[in-house]
Write an enzyme that holds these catalytic residues in place. Structure first.
Site: not given
Length: 401
Positions: A229-231, A233, A371
């Site tokens: 998820h999000s950063s 990645a 998000h």
């Protein structure tokens, strides 16, 4: 390397079945407020799947200190084994986003089932990782790692739980799936906001530690699907570069690896980032690159708040054959700010020789997500989309054998 400490017990969030709850407790639960943190009460039932739990520390290095050698860079990993038995070929390894920890994959802030429970009930072996210098992966080499204060209450509310209240991008007004008001004072918001933790600003050191430890983890558990998820990645990207044969697929819930750039909330704002394109550390380009300054970057597209321009490689673009060899998925919520720039990662990967899949959730009938879709009211619908993609990859691999 692995720490000698091993814990084996019933999953703490779901160790008791509904049938095992003593009648007095079950009766009392009906009249008890189990909203948010109140659900910590023994009178409140868990909705989590049943599993057994083992704890490990993976990777790490020895660092000399004035007191002797210390161990640093080891990563905390929880191994969750489904009580129904392992029925799937590949394990799932989960990576949380910034200012979060691996608990983001367990029960949601309003105490519904999280992603871990969904996949455990489907018979997947699940591994939850606390990223380096975060949560239980505390970093001892403080000369290499600096911690930042966690995300502010204002950022949590405006960016994640209630972006529709002060929309900085047009899609924000579509946000409907957060459980509760999404504002400070709401018990569900408070449960979510209290789960934010400090994170490291030492991006290069963090990436180097994670890319070594996660390839070590995968060498121990075998080829796995990496869910981020999000950063979070950025780490599957690095692992896809370093040990692609151990990555069955790279699944990103709103990847925050926008090439070369971090976007601000206003047009004309932002800052350079990820000098290697998708990462802050070396990637194996073809033709080879010894320094990121050798990458030629150009800005493509008109910049609007609804659809941001992209910082891409100038053509002819260099390829990333290792990363491109790994099946790739991004999912994006209809009301998330990521609808404005997730396309840039997709375009960059295509330039680099990949064939990434991008599922905009609204296109498959899943509406209203911000998000943190994996925590929102329809999170099980999103999990089903992820599982469908996994099944497709497994079927494709079987057909090629």
């Amino acid at each position: 390397m692995r720490y000698p400490t091993v814990v084996s017990a019933l999953g703490l969030a779901g160790a008791v079945s509904a049938h095992a709850v003593p009648p007095p407790v079950a009766a009392a639960a009906a009249s008890v407020d189990c909203t948010g943190v109140n659900a910590i009460s023994p009178k409140c039932r868990s909705s989590e799947a049943l599993y057994s739990r083992d704890v490990f520390y993976v990777g790490g290095r020895s660092v000399a200190s004035g007191f002797g050698n210390i161990l640093a860079d080891q990563v905390y990993v929880e191994k969750l084994t489904p009580s129904c038995g392992v029925k799937q070929l590949h394990p799932l390894v989960f990576f949380h986003g910034g200012a979060n920890s691996a608990v983001t994959w367990l029960n949601t802030p309003d105490n519904r089932k999280g992603f871990a429970s969904y996949f455990l009930e489907k018979g997947y072996m699940v591994y939850l990782v606390d990223q380096i210098a975060t949560g239980r992966s505390a970093q001892q080499d403080t000369t290499d790692f600096a911690l930042a204060n966690s995300t502010t209450i204002e950022i949590v509310q405006g960016g994640f739980s209630a972006p529709e209240l002060a929309a900085t991008y047009p899609q924000a007004i579509l946000h409907t799936q957060w459980p509760g008001s999404g504002q400070a004072g709401d018990p569900i918001f408070e449960a979510f906001a209290h789960a934010t933790v400090p994170y490291t600003t030492s991006l290069v050191a963090g990436e180097n530690a994670m890319r070594a430890s996660i390839c070590k983890l995968l060498s121990l558990v075998g080829a796995s699907y990496l869910v981020s998820h999000s950063s979070g990645a950025q780490y599957p990207i690095l692992v896809s570069n370093d040990c692609p044969e151990l990555v069955a697929g790279n699944i990103n819930l709103e990847h925050s690896t926008q090439p070369f750039w971090n976007y601000g909330t206003a047009l004309g704002s932002g800052s350079a980032a990820r000098a290697w394109g998708l990462a802050n550390t070396h990637l194996d380009y073809e033709p080879p690159v010894s320094d990121p300054s050798e990458l030629q970057v150009e800005v493509v597209g008109e910049d609007t708040l609804a659809l941001r321009n992209c910082h891409l490689q100038a053509e002819p673009a260099r390829r990333l054959p290792k990363i491109a060899s790994v099946p790739y998925l991004c999912t994006t919520g209809e009301a998330s700010v990521h609808m404005t720039y997730d396309h840039c990662v997709i375009e960059f990967l295509k330039q680099a020789g990949g064939n990434p899949d991008w599922i905009k959730l609204a296109d498959v009938g899943i509406h209203g997500n911000g998000h943190f879709g994996h925590l929102e009211k329809n999170n099980m619908d999103i999990a089903a989309v992820v599982e469908g993609w996994i099944k497709k990859q497994d079927a494709n691999k079987a057909a090629r054998v």
